[in-house]
Design a protein around this motif. Structure first.
Motif, PDB file in Angstrom:
ATOM      1  N   ALA A  52      -3.663   9.550  23.691  1.00 54.47           N
ATOM      2  CA  ALA A  52      -3.175   8.438  22.503  1.00 54.47           C
ATOM      3  C   ALA A  52      -3.881   9.100  21.340  1.00 54.47           C
ATOM      4  N   SER A  53      -5.012   9.154  21.414  1.00 51.53           N
ATOM      5  CA  SER A  53      -6.020   9.798  20.532  1.00 51.53           C
ATOM      6  C   SER A  53      -5.619  11.056  19.970  1.00 51.53           C
ATOM      7  N   ILE A  54      -5.288  11.868  20.778  1.00 52.67           N
ATOM      8  CA  ILE A  54      -4.906  13.266  20.389  1.00 52.67           C
ATOM      9  C   ILE A  54      -3.646  13.182  19.748  1.00 52.67           C
ATOM     10  N   MET A  55      -2.437  12.274  20.347  1.00 48.34           N
ATOM     11  CA  MET A  55      -1.300  12.220  19.961  1.00 48.34           C
ATOM     12  C   MET A  55      -1.281  11.653  18.382  1.00 48.34           C
ATOM     13  N   MET A  56      -2.198  10.768  18.224  1.00 51.19           N
ATOM     14  CA  MET A  56      -2.480  10.033  16.793  1.00 51.19           C
ATOM     15  C   MET A  56      -3.031  11.066  15.775  1.00 51.19           C
ATOM     16  N   GLN A  57      -3.937  11.923  16.356  1.00 52.45           N
ATOM     17  CA  GLN A  57      -4.466  12.880  15.293  1.00 52.45           C
ATOM     18  C   GLN A  57      -3.298  13.963  14.902  1.00 52.45           C
ATOM     19  N   ALA A  58      -2.610  14.368  16.104  1.00 55.49           N
ATOM     20  CA  ALA A  58      -1.518  15.163  15.672  1.00 55.49           C
ATOM     21  C   ALA A  58      -0.468  14.837  14.839  1.00 55.49           C
ATOM     22  N   SER A  59      -0.047  13.504  14.995  1.00 54.46           N
ATOM     23  CA  SER A  59       0.778  12.903  14.184  1.00 54.46           C
ATOM     24  C   SER A  59       0.350  12.747  12.684  1.00 54.46           C
ATOM     25  N   GLY A  60      -0.954  12.572  12.539  1.00 53.94           N
ATOM     26  CA  GLY A  60      -1.875  12.342  11.245  1.00 53.94           C
ATOM     27  C   GLY A  60      -1.587  13.956  10.407  1.00 53.94           C
ATOM     28  N   VAL A  61      -1.867  14.958  11.224  1.00 51.49           N
ATOM     29  CA  VAL A  61      -1.798  16.314  10.690  1.00 51.49           C
ATOM     30  C   VAL A  61      -0.353  16.617  10.284  1.00 51.49           C
ATOM     31  N   ILE A  62       0.703  16.265  11.108  1.00 53.89           N
ATOM     32  CA  ILE A  62       2.020  16.237  10.747  1.00 53.89           C
ATOM     33  C   ILE A  62       2.550  15.504   9.261  1.00 53.89           C
ATOM     34  N   GLU A  63       1.872  14.404   9.318  1.00 54.19           N
ATOM     35  CA  GLU A  63       1.961  13.559   7.975  1.00 54.19           C
ATOM     36  C   GLU A  63       1.501  14.041   6.790  1.00 54.19           C
ATOM     37  N   ILE A  64       0.323  14.661   7.146  1.00 50.84           N
ATOM     38  CA  ILE A  64      -0.417  15.328   5.998  1.00 50.84           C
ATOM     39  C   ILE A  64       0.396  16.614   5.508  1.00 50.84           C
ATOM     40  N   ILE A  65       0.758  17.413   6.347  1.00 55.55           N
ATOM     41  CA  ILE A  65       1.946  18.660   6.067  1.00 55.55           C
ATOM     42  C   ILE A  65       3.110  18.055   5.260  1.00 55.55           C
ATOM     43  N   PHE A  66       3.620  16.910   5.897  1.00 54.81           N
ATOM     44  CA  PHE A  66       4.955  16.481   5.270  1.00 54.81           C
ATOM     45  C   PHE A  66       4.583  15.806   4.005  1.00 54.81           C
ATOM     46  N   GLY A  67       3.543  15.343   3.697  1.00 58.27           N
ATOM     47  CA  GLY A  67       3.358  14.802   2.557  1.00 58.27           C
ATOM     48  C   GLY A  67       2.938  15.936   1.302  1.00 58.27           C
ATOM     49  N   MET A  68       2.354  17.181   1.737  1.00 57.87           N
ATOM     50  CA  MET A  68       1.991  18.363   1.071  1.00 57.87           C
ATOM     51  C   MET A  68       3.635  18.783   0.558  1.00 57.87           C
ATOM     52  N   LEU A  69       4.493  18.686   1.177  1.00 56.68           N
ATOM     53  CA  LEU A  69       5.931  19.265   0.998  1.00 56.68           C
ATOM     54  C   LEU A  69       6.531  18.742  -0.261  1.00 56.68           C
ATOM     55  N   PHE A  70       6.092  17.500  -0.473  1.00 57.93           N
ATOM     56  CA  PHE A  70       6.376  16.855  -1.753  1.00 57.93           C
ATOM     57  C   PHE A  70       5.744  17.299  -2.913  1.00 57.93           C
ATOM     58  N   PHE A  71       4.714  18.042  -2.816  1.00 60.97           N
ATOM     59  CA  PHE A  71       3.923  18.783  -4.135  1.00 60.97           C
ATOM     60  C   PHE A  71       4.580  19.987  -4.024  1.00 60.97           C
ATOM     61  N   ILE A  72       5.053  20.514  -3.016  1.00 61.38           N
ATOM     62  CA  ILE A  72       5.730  21.971  -3.040  1.00 61.38           C
ATOM     63  C   ILE A  72       7.270  21.885  -3.816  1.00 61.38           C
ATOM     64  N   PHE A  73       8.023  21.158  -2.810  1.00 60.91           N
ATOM     65  CA  PHE A  73       9.572  21.110  -3.264  1.00 60.91           C
ATOM     66  C   PHE A  73       9.912  19.898  -4.099  1.00 60.91           C
ATOM     67  N   LYS A  74      10.006  20.247  -5.254  1.00 58.06           N
ATOM     68  CA  LYS A  74       9.965  19.058  -6.165  1.00 58.06           C
ATOM     69  C   LYS A  74      11.540  18.594  -6.517  1.00 58.06           C
ATOM     70  N   SER A  75      12.321  19.349  -6.146  1.00 56.50           N
ATOM     71  CA  SER A  75      13.799  18.678  -6.148  1.00 56.50           C
ATOM     72  C   SER A  75      14.475  19.114  -5.070  1.00 56.50           C
ATOM     73  N   ALA A  76      14.135  18.801  -3.905  1.00 50.70           N
ATOM     74  CA  ALA A  76      14.681  18.793  -2.581  1.00 50.70           C
ATOM     75  C   ALA A  76      15.207  17.504  -1.851  1.00 50.70           C
ATOM     76  N   THR A  77      16.479  17.562  -1.972  1.00 49.64           N
ATOM     77  CA  THR A  77      17.147  16.165  -1.365  1.00 49.64           C
ATOM     78  C   THR A  77      16.740  16.247   0.098  1.00 49.64           C
ATOM     79  N   LEU A  78      16.879  17.323   0.534  1.00 49.78           N
ATOM     80  CA  LEU A  78      16.611  17.137   2.252  1.00 49.78           C
ATOM     81  C   LEU A  78      15.583  16.694   2.573  1.00 49.78           C
ATOM     82  N   LEU A  79      14.372  16.790   1.882  1.00 49.42           N
ATOM     83  CA  LEU A  79      13.103  16.062   2.175  1.00 49.42           C
ATOM     84  C   LEU A  79      13.047  14.850   1.898  1.00 49.42           C
ATOM     85  N   HIS A  80      13.875  14.278   1.137  1.00 45.32           N
ATOM     86  CA  HIS A  80      14.187  12.864   0.776  1.00 45.32           C
ATOM     87  C   HIS A  80      14.739  12.233   1.916  1.00 45.32           C
TER      88      HIS A  80
END
Length: 136
Positions: A52-80
């Motif tokens: 569970a600890s490993i899964m939680m950390q992995a999901s945290g990394v995925i969330e960080i990457i997903f968050g960074m996509l909002f900085f990169i793709f400024k007009s991507a409706t698919l992301l929203h």
């Protein structure tokens, strides 16, 4: 002021807000502090404490990457759309795993609805910006 500029500023604010929220949610409670509630959600799904600890950390990394996509793709409706789908999906998961979380003062309903509505608003702004750029 140009109509497109007046639409772009709130869109940019939404993009940055969603980026910060996702990065924060991935880093602070899942990686840096490993919040017990986050760990418990994984354990309620049948994972051992160590997995569970490993899964939680992995999901945290995925969330960080997903968050960074909002900085990169400024007009991507698919992301929203992914964000809306994710917010609904995470809410349903928590509701299924342990509905008591929805009665707490700081609960997933509040955050997930707010983030989904930000994306709905961003989609409308993006569509309006695209419409404005084709009408000139």
């Amino acid at each position: 002021m140009n109509k497109s500029v007046s639409l772009y500023r709130p869109l940019q604010c939404i993009q940055y807000a969603l980026a910060v929220l996702w990065i924060y949610q991935g880093f602070i409670p899942k990686i840096l502090f490993q919040a017990q509630d986050e760990l418990r959600i994984w354990q309620l799904q049948g994972f051992s404490e160590s997995l569970a600890s490993i899964m939680m950390q992995a999901s945290g990394v995925i969330e960080i990457i997903f968050g960074m996509l909002f900085f990169i793709f400024k007009s991507a409706t698919l992301l929203h759309y992914f964000n809306i789908f994710g917010m609904v999906g995470l809410s349903l998961l928590i509701l299924w795993v342990d509905p008591h979380y929805f009665s707490n003062a700081f609960n997933p309903f509040v955050m997930n609805v707010a983030m989904a509505v930000l994306s709905l608003t961003a989609i409308q702004l993006i569509k309006q910006l695209k419409q404005n750029s084709t009408t000139y």
